[in-house]
Motif scaffolding. Structure first.
Motif, PDB file in Angstrom:
ATOM      1  N   ILE A 148      -8.802   4.598 -72.113  1.00  0.00           N
ATOM      2  CA  ILE A 148      -7.675   4.817 -71.200  1.00  0.00           C
ATOM      3  C   ILE A 148      -7.899   6.080 -70.377  1.00  0.00           C
ATOM      4  CG2 ILE A 148      -5.200   5.300 -71.086  1.00  0.00           C
ATOM      5  CD1 ILE A 148      -4.779   3.496 -73.430  1.00  0.00           C
ATOM      6  N   SER A 149      -8.427   7.117 -71.002  1.00  0.00           N
ATOM      7  CA  SER A 149      -8.718   8.350 -70.257  1.00  0.00           C
ATOM      8  C   SER A 149      -9.797   8.111 -69.212  1.00  0.00           C
ATOM      9  CB  SER A 149      -9.147   9.454 -71.215  1.00  0.00           C
ATOM     10  OG  SER A 149      -8.119   9.748 -72.143  1.00  0.00           O
ATOM     11  N   ILE A 150     -10.774   7.270 -69.533  1.00  0.00           N
ATOM     12  CA  ILE A 150     -11.825   6.939 -68.557  1.00  0.00           C
ATOM     13  C   ILE A 150     -11.222   6.287 -67.323  1.00  0.00           C
ATOM     14  CG2 ILE A 150     -13.808   5.428 -68.129  1.00  0.00           C
ATOM     15  CD1 ILE A 150     -14.608   5.856 -71.040  1.00  0.00           C
ATOM     16  N   LEU A 151     -10.406   5.264 -67.542  1.00  0.00           N
ATOM     17  CA  LEU A 151      -9.835   4.521 -66.417  1.00  0.00           C
ATOM     18  C   LEU A 151      -8.888   5.396 -65.597  1.00  0.00           C
ATOM     19  CD1 LEU A 151      -9.151   1.120 -68.219  1.00  0.00           C
ATOM     20  CD2 LEU A 151     -11.100   1.751 -66.787  1.00  0.00           C
ATOM     21  N   GLU A 152      -8.118   6.251 -66.255  1.00  0.00           N
ATOM     22  CA  GLU A 152      -7.199   7.110 -65.534  1.00  0.00           C
ATOM     23  C   GLU A 152      -7.936   8.160 -64.695  1.00  0.00           C
ATOM     24  OE1 GLU A 152      -3.520   7.523 -65.208  1.00  0.00           O
ATOM     25  OE2 GLU A 152      -4.174   5.454 -65.318  1.00  0.00           O
ATOM     26  N   GLU A 153      -8.988   8.751 -65.261  1.00  0.00           N
ATOM     27  CA  GLU A 153      -9.715   9.762 -64.509  1.00  0.00           C
ATOM     28  C   GLU A 153     -10.474   9.149 -63.332  1.00  0.00           C
ATOM     29  OE1 GLU A 153     -11.900  12.825 -66.205  1.00  0.00           O
ATOM     30  OE2 GLU A 153     -10.553  13.184 -67.908  1.00  0.00           O
ATOM     31  N   ILE A 154     -11.001   7.956 -63.516  1.00  0.00           N
ATOM     32  CA  ILE A 154     -11.676   7.290 -62.397  1.00  0.00           C
ATOM     33  C   ILE A 154     -10.679   6.974 -61.292  1.00  0.00           C
ATOM     34  CG2 ILE A 154     -12.892   5.189 -61.710  1.00  0.00           C
ATOM     35  CD1 ILE A 154     -14.274   5.184 -64.390  1.00  0.00           C
ATOM     36  N   ARG A 155      -9.487   6.517 -61.670  1.00  0.00           N
ATOM     37  CA  ARG A 155      -8.463   6.205 -60.666  1.00  0.00           C
ATOM     38  C   ARG A 155      -8.088   7.465 -59.865  1.00  0.00           C
ATOM     39  NH1 ARG A 155      -3.181   6.889 -60.169  1.00  0.00           N
ATOM     40  NH2 ARG A 155      -3.085   7.863 -62.229  1.00  0.00           N
ATOM     41  N   ILE A 156      -7.933   8.598 -60.551  1.00  0.00           N
ATOM     42  CA  ILE A 156      -7.568   9.840 -59.869  1.00  0.00           C
ATOM     43  C   ILE A 156      -8.708  10.313 -58.965  1.00  0.00           C
ATOM     44  CG2 ILE A 156      -7.031  12.277 -60.248  1.00  0.00           C
ATOM     45  CD1 ILE A 156      -5.525  11.427 -62.771  1.00  0.00           C
ATOM     46  N   LYS A 157      -9.959  10.195 -59.442  1.00  0.00           N
ATOM     47  CA  LYS A 157     -11.092  10.617 -58.627  1.00  0.00           C
ATOM     48  C   LYS A 157     -11.192   9.767 -57.359  1.00  0.00           C
ATOM     49  CE  LYS A 157     -15.041  11.641 -60.557  1.00  0.00           C
ATOM     50  NZ  LYS A 157     -15.249  13.068 -60.293  1.00  0.00           N
ATOM     51  N   VAL A 158     -11.005   8.464 -57.493  1.00  0.00           N
ATOM     52  CA  VAL A 158     -11.075   7.582 -56.326  1.00  0.00           C
ATOM     53  C   VAL A 158      -9.911   7.864 -55.377  1.00  0.00           C
ATOM     54  CG1 VAL A 158     -10.996   5.180 -55.571  1.00  0.00           C
ATOM     55  CG2 VAL A 158     -12.362   5.814 -57.565  1.00  0.00           C
ATOM     56  N   MET A 159      -8.721   8.101 -55.918  1.00  0.00           N
ATOM     57  CA  MET A 159      -7.556   8.391 -55.089  1.00  0.00           C
ATOM     58  C   MET A 159      -7.775   9.667 -54.273  1.00  0.00           C
ATOM     59  SD  MET A 159      -3.568   8.753 -56.303  1.00  0.00           S
ATOM     60  CE  MET A 159      -3.931  10.139 -57.375  1.00  0.00           C
ATOM     61  N   ASN A 160      -8.289  10.703 -54.908  1.00  0.00           N
ATOM     62  CA  ASN A 160      -8.562  11.947 -54.187  1.00  0.00           C
ATOM     63  C   ASN A 160      -9.689  11.777 -53.180  1.00  0.00           C
ATOM     64  OD1 ASN A 160      -6.578  13.289 -55.666  1.00  0.00           O
ATOM     65  ND2 ASN A 160      -8.018  13.940 -57.254  1.00  0.00           N
ATOM     66  N   ARG A 161     -10.671  10.964 -53.523  1.00  0.00           N
ATOM     67  CA  ARG A 161     -11.795  10.750 -52.604  1.00  0.00           C
ATOM     68  C   ARG A 161     -11.328  10.050 -51.328  1.00  0.00           C
ATOM     69  NH1 ARG A 161     -17.222  10.275 -52.014  1.00  0.00           N
ATOM     70  NH2 ARG A 161     -17.936   8.540 -50.752  1.00  0.00           N
ATOM     71  N   PHE A 162     -10.470   9.057 -51.462  1.00  0.00           N
ATOM     72  CA  PHE A 162      -9.971   8.344 -50.291  1.00  0.00           C
ATOM     73  C   PHE A 162      -9.269   9.304 -49.328  1.00  0.00           C
ATOM     74  CE2 PHE A 162      -9.737   3.578 -51.440  1.00  0.00           C
ATOM     75  CZ  PHE A 162     -11.051   3.641 -51.894  1.00  0.00           C
ATOM     76  N   THR A 163      -8.512  10.240 -49.878  1.00  0.00           N
ATOM     77  CA  THR A 163      -7.807  11.202 -49.028  1.00  0.00           C
ATOM     78  C   THR A 163      -8.792  12.096 -48.285  1.00  0.00           C
ATOM     79  OG1 THR A 163      -5.969  11.190 -50.618  1.00  0.00           O
ATOM     80  CG2 THR A 163      -6.045  12.993 -49.028  1.00  0.00           C
ATOM     81  N   ARG A 164      -9.823  12.561 -48.982  1.00  0.00           N
ATOM     82  CA  ARG A 164     -10.803  13.446 -48.352  1.00  0.00           C
ATOM     83  C   ARG A 164     -11.620  12.721 -47.286  1.00  0.00           C
ATOM     84  NH1 ARG A 164     -11.703  14.931 -53.800  1.00  0.00           N
ATOM     85  NH2 ARG A 164     -13.644  13.718 -53.744  1.00  0.00           N
ATOM     86  N   VAL A 165     -12.035  11.492 -47.580  1.00  0.00           N
ATOM     87  CA  VAL A 165     -12.873  10.754 -46.623  1.00  0.00           C
ATOM     88  C   VAL A 165     -12.073  10.395 -45.376  1.00  0.00           C
ATOM     89  CG1 VAL A 165     -14.224   8.647 -46.281  1.00  0.00           C
ATOM     90  CG2 VAL A 165     -14.363   9.869 -48.447  1.00  0.00           C
ATOM     91  N   ARG A 166     -10.799  10.055 -45.536  1.00  0.00           N
ATOM     92  CA  ARG A 166      -9.975   9.757 -44.364  1.00  0.00           C
ATOM     93  C   ARG A 166      -9.803  11.015 -43.498  1.00  0.00           C
ATOM     94  NH1 ARG A 166      -6.423   6.193 -42.205  1.00  0.00           N
ATOM     95  NH2 ARG A 166      -4.698   7.091 -41.011  1.00  0.00           N
TER      96      ARG A 166
END
Length: 433
Positions: free
Chosen positions: A196-214
């Motif tokens: 569960i920690s793996i999936l949550e941390e990946i979701r947060i990393k992807v969410m932050n990445r989308f903001t930076r790339v945009r």
């Protein structure tokens, strides 16, 4: 992520699996695409117990239905390593899709028998060429480096790993799976935790990445991505060394710096070198023809690299999720974690290298090479311990001094005389003590 991939990403995805390194063992299956700037665009990821035909079958079936891929998968290109069961699953569920094999993985298997930096460079030349005639020429040159070396390489089917043989429908010329490998390295930290920690941390990393790339896409000065602009600038420089002949319509004969003549058709936006069709960015021959017609090369770049397309890709956001204690209770059956398995030995922290060479020095390593003595060629010892090693001049002189107790000129070179003096001083100091 699904809507972003459908609306603005080229239909080329990378599939890969990596091991979980925490207390909960298993594997993480991922699907990665590329955006208009050739940056990774994560699509899906899932945790399974083992990587097998059954798990890949489940993963591909959900991917096919969720991303609105047609039954045959004609427009899709998949890049992967030689995962267990994946090739047969793709043939079953997406029989018409193009399935490329990672050139790095092909090289790792092929180099187990054919080692050497020259052979490795020859392989990459064959993998990166864009038309078949030059591929045959490079294979002929490679055949001189070993008996049946080309036969062993062609057994891996060049249609899977060489640009000269792959399709042009996906507008992506990648022949390696670096996009999936980069994602696996990017999530290396979360892979040491529980599921569960793996999936949550990946979701947060992807969410932050989308903001930076945009936010990065908003800063583009041109109407196309920086990667596409860099490729175009390189091709413009190469086009200045091209010789061009026009047939009076839209057909051109363009001879590049290598002396090979190619045919360019501006109305169809194609070149016989296939580089234009593979990437959908005008090649050097195409740029020469475009400049001859006094047109703008930017107008011939595919819409996949436009700034508006990239902004459309990252206009769909991952929604925020509260902490686990605030999640609503579900009536579905609970998913039990996989059993904890204690693996033998100390757990590794770093990925095992393939042994191709040192990326800093550019030289091949000596891993797997049997060392031998340079004098008698025996593998039992090296030159230092060889019984047949000739005695050096200094050792002979030292033997004479220690046996006779006198100093003489037993050599003519100044270095030998200096050596004798140093040894004599040492003997005098020992005698005084």
């Amino acid at each position: 992520m699904k809507r972003g991939f459908i609306e603005g990403c080229r239909k080329c995805i990378g599939l890969d699996g990596c091991f979980l390194k925490g207390i909960s063992k298993g594997q993480l299956l991922v699907t990665i695409a590329k955006d208009g700037n050739n940056q990774i665009f994560p699509i899906t990821w899932a945790v399974v117990e083992t990587e097998s035909k059954d798990t890949w079958c489940w993963f591909i079936r959900i991917l096919k239905s969720d991303f609105e891929i047609n039954d045959e998968g004609e427009e899709l290109t998949i890049i992967s390593d030689m995962q267990k069961g994946l090739y047969s699953v793709v043939q079953e569920y997406l029989p018409e899709c193009e399935h490329r094999m990672s050139a790095r993985h092909i090289l790792a298997n092929w180099q187990q028998k054919w080692k050497g930096i020259e052979r490795r460079n020859g392989f990459w030349s064959c993998a990166r060429l864009t038309y078949e005639v030059e591929l045959k020429s490079k294979l002929d040159k490679l055949s001189k480096l070993g008996h049946k070396i080309c036969e062993d390489l062609v057994n891996y089917n060049p249609e899977k790993w060489s640009k000269a043989m792959v399709r042009t429908s996906s507008k992506c010329d990648s022949v390696d799976n670096n996009m999936a490998e980069s994602f696996n390295a990017w999530v290396l930290g979360p892979r040491h935790k529980t599921i569960i920690s793996i999936l949550e941390e990946i979701r947060i990393k992807v969410m932050n990445r989308f903001t930076r790339v945009r936010a990065f896409a908003d800063t583009w000065n041109e109407a196309i991505s920086p990667m596409a602009m860099m490729v175009l600038v390189t091709n413009v420089e190469k086009s200045m060394r091209c010789t061009i002949h026009w047939n009076g319509d839209f057909g051109y004969e363009v001879k590049g710096a290598t002396g090979i003549k190619h045919i360019v058709k501006l109305t169809e936006e194609v070149c016989s070198c296939r580089a234009w069709q593979l990437k959908r960015i005008p090649c050097a021959h195409g740029v020469a023809a475009i400049h001859h017609k006094r047109l703008n090369p930017l107008d011939f770049i595919s819409e996949w690299y436009n700034k508006e397309t990239s902004l459309k890709v990252y206009s769909h956001f991952i929604q925020s999720v509260p902490c686990m204690e605030m999640w609503p209770e579900s009536t579905n059956a609970k998913v039990e974690p996989s059993p904890v398995r204690t693996m033998p030995g100390r757990p590794t922290k770093k990925k095992k290298k393939e042994g191709w060479g040192d990326k800093n020095s550019g030289k091949l390593t000596e891993r797997g090479i049997s060392m031998s003595c340079s004098i008698c060629k025996s593998t039992a010892y090296n030159r230092r311990r060889c019984p047949n090693k000739p005695q050096s001049t200094s050792e002979k002189l030292l033997y004479v001094i220690t046996e006779t107790g006198c100093l003489g000129m037993f050599g003519t070179a100044e270095s030998e005389f200096s050596f004798l003096l140093n040894v004599w001083d040492c003997l005098l100091n020992v005698w005084d003590c």
